[in-house]
Scaffold this motif. Structure first.
Motif, PDB file in Angstrom:
ATOM      1  N   GLY B 153       0.859  -1.149  -0.078  1.00 33.98           N
ATOM      2  CA  GLY B 153      -0.037   0.023  -0.054  1.00 33.98           C
ATOM      3  C   GLY B 153       0.812   1.131   0.032  1.00 33.98           C
ATOM      4  N   LEU B 154       2.068   1.234   0.678  1.00 31.11           N
ATOM      5  CA  LEU B 154       2.761   2.252   0.756  1.00 31.11           C
ATOM      6  C   LEU B 154       3.873   2.711  -0.529  1.00 31.11           C
ATOM      7  CD1 LEU B 154       4.313   2.011   4.426  1.00 31.11           C
ATOM      8  CD2 LEU B 154       2.582   3.765   3.583  1.00 31.11           C
ATOM      9  N   SER B 155       4.098   1.571  -1.276  1.00 28.91           N
ATOM     10  CA  SER B 155       5.055   1.677  -2.264  1.00 28.91           C
ATOM     11  C   SER B 155       4.498   1.130  -3.485  1.00 28.91           C
ATOM     12  CB  SER B 155       6.394   0.921  -1.989  1.00 28.91           C
ATOM     13  OG  SER B 155       6.930   0.563  -3.430  1.00 28.91           O
ATOM     14  N   THR B 156       4.287   1.950  -4.610  1.00 29.07           N
ATOM     15  CA  THR B 156       3.531   1.674  -5.872  1.00 29.07           C
ATOM     16  C   THR B 156       4.565   0.594  -6.421  1.00 29.07           C
ATOM     17  OG1 THR B 156       3.036   3.808  -6.134  1.00 29.07           O
ATOM     18  CG2 THR B 156       2.351   2.359  -7.783  1.00 29.07           C
ATOM     19  N   THR B 157       5.963   0.685  -6.286  1.00 30.00           N
ATOM     20  CA  THR B 157       6.930  -0.281  -6.861  1.00 30.00           C
ATOM     21  C   THR B 157       6.955  -1.576  -6.275  1.00 30.00           C
ATOM     22  OG1 THR B 157       8.622   1.852  -6.735  1.00 30.00           O
ATOM     23  CG2 THR B 157       9.359  -0.435  -7.439  1.00 30.00           C
ATOM     24  N   ILE B 158       6.679  -1.539  -4.921  1.00 35.07           N
ATOM     25  CA  ILE B 158       6.663  -3.166  -4.537  1.00 35.07           C
ATOM     26  C   ILE B 158       5.438  -3.612  -4.868  1.00 35.07           C
ATOM     27  CG2 ILE B 158       6.207  -4.072  -2.192  1.00 35.07           C
ATOM     28  CD1 ILE B 158       8.135  -2.222  -0.901  1.00 35.07           C
ATOM     29  N   TYR B 159       3.972  -2.901  -5.026  1.00 36.01           N
ATOM     30  CA  TYR B 159       2.760  -3.205  -5.328  1.00 36.01           C
ATOM     31  C   TYR B 159       2.861  -3.858  -6.701  1.00 36.01           C
ATOM     32  CZ  TYR B 159      -1.776  -3.590  -6.908  1.00 36.01           C
ATOM     33  OH  TYR B 159      -3.123  -3.813  -7.524  1.00 36.01           O
ATOM     34  N   THR B 160       3.675  -2.967  -7.563  1.00 39.98           N
ATOM     35  CA  THR B 160       3.832  -3.439  -8.995  1.00 39.98           C
ATOM     36  C   THR B 160       4.561  -4.831  -8.966  1.00 39.98           C
ATOM     37  OG1 THR B 160       3.740  -1.161  -9.490  1.00 39.98           O
ATOM     38  CG2 THR B 160       4.151  -2.756 -11.285  1.00 39.98           C
ATOM     39  N   ALA B 161       5.510  -4.873  -8.173  1.00 44.30           N
ATOM     40  CA  ALA B 161       6.223  -6.074  -8.090  1.00 44.30           C
ATOM     41  C   ALA B 161       5.639  -7.314  -7.821  1.00 44.30           C
ATOM     42  CB  ALA B 161       7.640  -5.937  -7.503  1.00 44.30           C
ATOM     43  N   LEU B 162       4.973  -7.062  -6.740  1.00 44.52           N
ATOM     44  CA  LEU B 162       4.214  -8.416  -6.131  1.00 44.52           C
ATOM     45  C   LEU B 162       2.925  -8.724  -6.561  1.00 44.52           C
ATOM     46  CD1 LEU B 162       5.156  -7.800  -2.281  1.00 44.52           C
ATOM     47  CD2 LEU B 162       6.003  -9.227  -3.974  1.00 44.52           C
ATOM     48  N   ASN B 163       2.151  -7.639  -7.339  1.00 43.05           N
ATOM     49  CA  ASN B 163       0.852  -7.861  -7.592  1.00 43.05           C
ATOM     50  C   ASN B 163       0.614  -9.214  -8.532  1.00 43.05           C
ATOM     51  OD1 ASN B 163      -1.821  -7.291  -7.385  1.00 43.05           O
ATOM     52  ND2 ASN B 163      -1.781  -6.297  -9.497  1.00 43.05           N
ATOM     53  N   PRO B 164       1.516  -9.386  -9.529  1.00 44.53           N
ATOM     54  CA  PRO B 164       1.132 -10.369 -10.131  1.00 44.53           C
ATOM     55  C   PRO B 164       1.237 -11.937  -9.642  1.00 44.53           C
ATOM     56  CG  PRO B 164       2.919  -9.262 -11.474  1.00 44.53           C
ATOM     57  CD  PRO B 164       2.384  -8.590 -10.042  1.00 44.53           C
ATOM     58  N   ILE B 165       2.401 -12.020  -8.813  1.00 40.76           N
ATOM     59  CA  ILE B 165       2.345 -12.884  -7.878  1.00 40.76           C
ATOM     60  C   ILE B 165       1.452 -13.361  -7.077  1.00 40.76           C
ATOM     61  CG2 ILE B 165       3.964 -14.098  -6.145  1.00 40.76           C
ATOM     62  CD1 ILE B 165       6.328 -12.399  -7.107  1.00 40.76           C
ATOM     63  N   LYS B 170      -3.504 -16.571  -5.701  1.00 39.31           N
ATOM     64  CA  LYS B 170      -4.759 -16.021  -4.800  1.00 39.31           C
ATOM     65  C   LYS B 170      -5.760 -17.402  -5.159  1.00 39.31           C
ATOM     66  CE  LYS B 170      -7.404 -12.729  -5.992  1.00 39.31           C
ATOM     67  NZ  LYS B 170      -8.745 -11.891  -6.180  1.00 39.31           N
ATOM     68  N   PRO B 171      -6.003 -17.429  -6.488  1.00 36.78           N
ATOM     69  CA  PRO B 171      -7.078 -18.726  -6.811  1.00 36.78           C
ATOM     70  C   PRO B 171      -6.803 -19.892  -6.806  1.00 36.78           C
ATOM     71  CG  PRO B 171      -6.384 -17.445  -8.956  1.00 36.78           C
ATOM     72  CD  PRO B 171      -5.416 -16.826  -7.658  1.00 36.78           C
ATOM     73  N   VAL B 172      -5.554 -20.335  -6.261  1.00 33.22           N
ATOM     74  CA  VAL B 172      -5.435 -21.544  -6.400  1.00 33.22           C
ATOM     75  C   VAL B 172      -5.787 -22.371  -5.213  1.00 33.22           C
ATOM     76  CG1 VAL B 172      -3.224 -23.288  -5.970  1.00 33.22           C
ATOM     77  CG2 VAL B 172      -2.935 -21.275  -7.261  1.00 33.22           C
ATOM     78  N   SER B 173      -6.449 -23.566  -5.593  1.00 30.67           N
ATOM     79  CA  SER B 173      -7.287 -24.430  -4.662  1.00 30.67           C
ATOM     80  C   SER B 173      -6.283 -25.059  -3.717  1.00 30.67           C
ATOM     81  CB  SER B 173      -8.047 -25.434  -5.548  1.00 30.67           C
ATOM     82  OG  SER B 173      -8.301 -26.513  -4.539  1.00 30.67           O
ATOM     83  N   PRO B 174      -6.848 -24.912  -2.372  1.00 34.93           N
ATOM     84  CA  PRO B 174      -6.187 -25.831  -1.272  1.00 34.93           C
ATOM     85  C   PRO B 174      -5.575 -27.171  -1.754  1.00 34.93           C
ATOM     86  CG  PRO B 174      -8.326 -25.462  -0.619  1.00 34.93           C
ATOM     87  CD  PRO B 174      -8.338 -24.897  -1.841  1.00 34.93           C
ATOM     88  N   LEU B 175      -6.521 -27.828  -2.438  1.00 29.64           N
ATOM     89  CA  LEU B 175      -6.210 -29.250  -2.957  1.00 29.64           C
ATOM     90  C   LEU B 175      -4.802 -29.343  -3.685  1.00 29.64           C
ATOM     91  CD1 LEU B 175      -9.865 -30.366  -3.790  1.00 29.64           C
ATOM     92  CD2 LEU B 175      -8.590 -30.086  -1.829  1.00 29.64           C
ATOM     93  N   MET B 212      -4.252 -16.232   2.979  1.00 35.46           N
ATOM     94  CA  MET B 212      -3.397 -14.953   3.267  1.00 35.46           C
ATOM     95  C   MET B 212      -3.904 -13.913   2.505  1.00 35.46           C
ATOM     96  SD  MET B 212       0.522 -16.080   2.913  1.00 35.46           S
ATOM     97  CE  MET B 212       1.380 -15.481   1.552  1.00 35.46           C
ATOM     98  N   TRP B 213      -4.305 -14.256   1.161  1.00 36.28           N
ATOM     99  CA  TRP B 213      -4.651 -13.229  -0.031  1.00 36.28           C
ATOM    100  C   TRP B 213      -5.248 -12.062   0.156  1.00 36.28           C
ATOM    101  CZ3 TRP B 213      -0.113 -14.376  -2.094  1.00 36.28           C
ATOM    102  CH2 TRP B 213       0.359 -15.656  -2.215  1.00 36.28           C
ATOM    103  N   PRO B 214      -6.475 -12.440   0.772  1.00 38.01           N
ATOM    104  CA  PRO B 214      -7.587 -11.337   1.093  1.00 38.01           C
ATOM    105  C   PRO B 214      -7.123 -10.384   2.087  1.00 38.01           C
ATOM    106  CG  PRO B 214      -8.740 -13.737   1.190  1.00 38.01           C
ATOM    107  CD  PRO B 214      -7.310 -13.818   0.988  1.00 38.01           C
ATOM    108  N   THR B 215      -6.189 -10.792   2.889  1.00 36.64           N
ATOM    109  CA  THR B 215      -5.881  -9.634   4.164  1.00 36.64           C
ATOM    110  C   THR B 215      -4.746  -8.924   3.174  1.00 36.64           C
ATOM    111  OG1 THR B 215      -6.138 -11.284   5.655  1.00 36.64           O
ATOM    112  CG2 THR B 215      -4.555  -9.634   6.265  1.00 36.64           C
ATOM    113  N   ILE B 216      -4.024  -9.565   2.449  1.00 32.80           N
ATOM    114  CA  ILE B 216      -2.880  -8.612   1.668  1.00 32.80           C
ATOM    115  C   ILE B 216      -3.553  -7.513   0.746  1.00 32.80           C
ATOM    116  CG2 ILE B 216      -1.127  -8.605  -0.075  1.00 32.80           C
ATOM    117  CD1 ILE B 216      -0.159 -11.450   0.767  1.00 32.80           C
ATOM    118  N   ILE B 217      -4.605  -8.269  -0.013  1.00 36.66           N
ATOM    119  CA  ILE B 217      -5.209  -7.515  -0.862  1.00 36.66           C
ATOM    120  C   ILE B 217      -6.017  -6.171  -0.105  1.00 36.66           C
ATOM    121  CG2 ILE B 217      -6.991  -7.153  -2.747  1.00 36.66           C
ATOM    122  CD1 ILE B 217      -6.081  -9.879  -3.521  1.00 36.66           C
ATOM    123  N   ASN B 218      -6.612  -6.640   0.788  1.00 31.86           N
ATOM    124  CA  ASN B 218      -7.544  -5.538   1.597  1.00 31.86           C
ATOM    125  C   ASN B 218      -6.758  -4.483   2.276  1.00 31.86           C
ATOM    126  OD1 ASN B 218     -10.615  -5.608   1.890  1.00 31.86           O
ATOM    127  ND2 ASN B 218      -9.867  -7.758   1.455  1.00 31.86           N
TER     128      ASN B 218
END
Lengths: 291, 337
Positions: B153-165, B170-175, B212-218
């Motif tokens: 949230g603080l750094s656009t660079t970090i966000y742009t770097a991590l967002n694709p990952i 995020k949508p990967v099933s637990p199985l 962990m994904w929803p917490t990261i995104i929110n």
């Protein structure tokens, strides 16, 4: 050090990058302000008054020219140029006292002891008549009271120059009058150097030593400067029938409504708002400039 | 009248100061009670009637689909089984102690040992295991996600770097995670005397990775949408990075953060049941799977008991997060749902 050049805004221009090339909001703005002087910036919305203030605050960087305060160039924001924002911008999770405390702790760390800090915070809240509600949160107090706390927070920083960005713009007329009277009273005691942005002509005449009138943007600059040598203390009721007061008032009105008519074109208004400090959804130019 | 106590409108009014009670329109109280308690009650009864009606008409290989009554009977039976198992356990230890005491009476220097009870876990034991596992996984996820969210949230660079990952995982099933985690934990977590069982680690890590994904995104959204003026206040005051995060960024993003945490915990709980089923790790998921394999005439009813228990626990976990948000967040005026 000459008093006349306490604050020097020297040939300031600023350009904001936009998708359609750069947008020049201010062009060659020069202004000297004396210590203890109260200066108002007035102009139509979008003329770049807020931009001037933000440059002095250090929140924006001028493209050309610069600002010198007390023989030092201004390059970044700092508590010596405290800002009172239009919408109070108090931290909603802190009480009035804690909001001022955050500023006092930051500015007087190691200079004041804990009891001294407490006294200083309470003193400043008392100055704006907020001692009765100092342990209330912003959502528990009225708009005028929030603005009072905002002013107390700025005063508590003991700034070299106090910057006020339309401090009473969001308040109703009665509350605004109260706040102006409070500000007159505080100014009489503290004799701060103040730059205030306003688009209220009466407010400008009542409070200011000088009124700086700005031309319409783009490439806005200073149109005229009016020295208001009305005696102090000024009383709004006595002033209402004072011919000199009315003369200053009409001078400002003439400038604003005869020489600088508000542009009617929508495109011009939209592009000018890019230069203004007000939040505007989807305004990429402002976003980039602020970043 | 604002009722603060959930589901107990009368108690809510009792918490008002006495002088305010005068203003209560008492004729409104039964009406409120009806709305807050009566309406949900009616809908639950309707649901049970509908369930009973439909279930009786469906024939499976294990007999008719059980209705509410059979499911209730099985819930009671599961409780009794749990009590019996506890008694057996108590008696098991009692016998050992008695025997040890006899040995010691004969020879005070004899070495005696207490052997642990090894009965199969009951339904309630499985619930306990599942709750502990989901909480562990969720806490770990929060500890990772909140700092990452703040940085994004603080750094656009970090966000742009991590967002694709983030968006990819995020949508990967637990199985899909489960076999990888199982293999990695088996390879890495090698210890002669492990503090936690492997299955616990596998389940908890699966929960962590999936929730962990929803917490990261929110948190990212919450941090990046802080009021510009508040950021300017921070800049004018020249707050250092840590003070800025602690005094400005964290408090203002707490509502969004909690929205994320609640979604995360919900996902974590769903993921855990699936993981336990697939991996045969102890917990409610294993209980469901065991009953399915067992195939007795009571199995379907017992699975339904588990389903209801899973739902109620999920609901309870969510309320717990709400409660925590009420305690932590400054924004008491926000309506929490």
């Amino acid at each position: 050090m000459s008093n006349e050049k306490y604050l020097e805004i020297s040939h300031v221009s600023i350009e904001f990058p936009t998708p359609n090339g750069s947008f020049k909001a201010l062009d060659d703005v020069s202004l000297h302000i004396e210590k203890g002087e109260f200066v108002s910036l007035i102009g139509h919305s979008g003329c770049g008054k807020s931009t001037v203030l933000n440059i002095v605050a250090g929140l924006y960087q001028a493209t050309n020219g610069g600002v010198i305060l007390n023989s030092k160039e201004v390059n970044e924001p700092g508590p010596d140029r405290a800002v009172v924002f239009q919408n109070h911008s108090l931290l909603p999770w802190l009480t009035a006292y804690e909001n001022v405390e955050l500023a006092v702790k930051q500015v007087f760390k190691g200079k004041k002891s804990k009891p001294e800090m407490r006294d200083w915070i309470e003193h400043n809240l008392a100055l704006v008549h907020m001692e009765h509600a100092m342990h209330k949160r912003p959502n528990e107090i009225s708009g005028g009271m929030k603005q009072r706390v905002g002013i107390a927070r700025a005063l508590a920083m003991e700034p070299k120059v106090l910057l006020m960005d339309e401090p009473f713009g969001a308040l109703d007329a009665l509350t605004r009058a109260h706040m102006q009277d409070s500000l007159i009273e505080i100014q009489a005691r503290l004799k701060n150097t103040v730059i205030m942005i306003t688009h209220d002509v009466d407010e400008a005449v009542l409070l200011s030593d000088r009124i700086v009138m700005m031309t319409n943007g783009p490439e806005a600059t200073i149109g005229e400067v009016l020295s208001v040598d009305l005696p102090r203390p000024r009383d709004r009721i006595k002033m209402a029938n004072d011919p000199r007061y009315n003369y200053f008032r009409s001078e400002v009105l003439k400038f604003l409504y005869e020489r600088q008519k508000q542009p009617l074109s929508k495109d011009a208004a939209a592009s000018q708002s890019a230069a203004d400090g007000k939040p505007e959804a989807g305004n990429s130019a402002k976003e980039e400039a602020a970043a | 009248m604002n009722t603060k106590v959930m589901g107990l409108p009368l108690l809510g009014q009792m918490t008002q100061p006495l002088y305010k009670l005068k203003t209560v329109n008492w004729s409104d109280v039964p009406k409120q009670a009806l709305r807050k308690l009566g309406v949900p009650l009616i809908s639950i009864v309707l649901f049970l009637v509908l369930w009973d009606g439909i279930a009786a008409h469906i024939q499976t290989s294990l007999g008719k689909v059980p209705g509410p009554v059979q499911v209730w009977d099985q819930a009671v039976a599961l409780y009794h089984e749990h009590e019996d198992a506890r008694k057996r356990e108590a008696r098991f230890y009692e016998r050992q102690e008695k025997r040890n005491a006899e040995i010691l009476a004969k020879d005070p220097n004899a070495k005696v040992e207490i052997y642990p009870y090894t009965g199969s876990p009951t339904f309630f034991d499985q619930i306990e295991t599942s709750i502990i596992t989901v909480m562990t996984g969720f806490l770990l996820a929060s500890l990772i996600a909140i700092p990452i969210g703040i940085l994004c949230g603080l750094s656009t660079t970090i966000y742009t770097a991590l967002n694709p990952i983030i968006q990819t995982f995020k949508p990967v099933s637990p199985l899909a995670w489960l076999p990888i985690i199982t293999l990695i934990v088996s390879a890495v977590y090698v210890s002669a005397d492990p503090m936690f069982s492997k299955s616990f680690i596998v389940s908890a890590l699966t929960v962590t990775l999936c929730c962990m994904w929803p917490t990261i995104i929110n948190t990212t959204v919450g941090v990046s949408s802080i009021d510009k003026d508040l950021i300017n206040v921070s800049r004018v005051l020249r707050l250092n990075w840590l003070t800025n995060v602690y005094k400005i960024v964290l408090p203002s993003s707490i509502p969004m953060m909690f929205a994320g945490l609640r979604v995360s915990l919900g996902i974590g709980w769903m993921v855990l049941i699936a993981a336990e089923m697939l991996a045969q790790n102890p917990g409610l998921g294993k209980f469901v799977w065991d009953e399915f394999q067992n195939g007795s005439s009571n199995s379907l009813a017992r699975i339904m008991v588990a389903v209801i228990a899973i739902g109620l626990i999920g609901y309870m976990l969510d309320r717990l997060m709400l409660l925590l948000q009420r305690v932590i967040s400054w924004d008491k005026s926000a309506t929490l749902r």
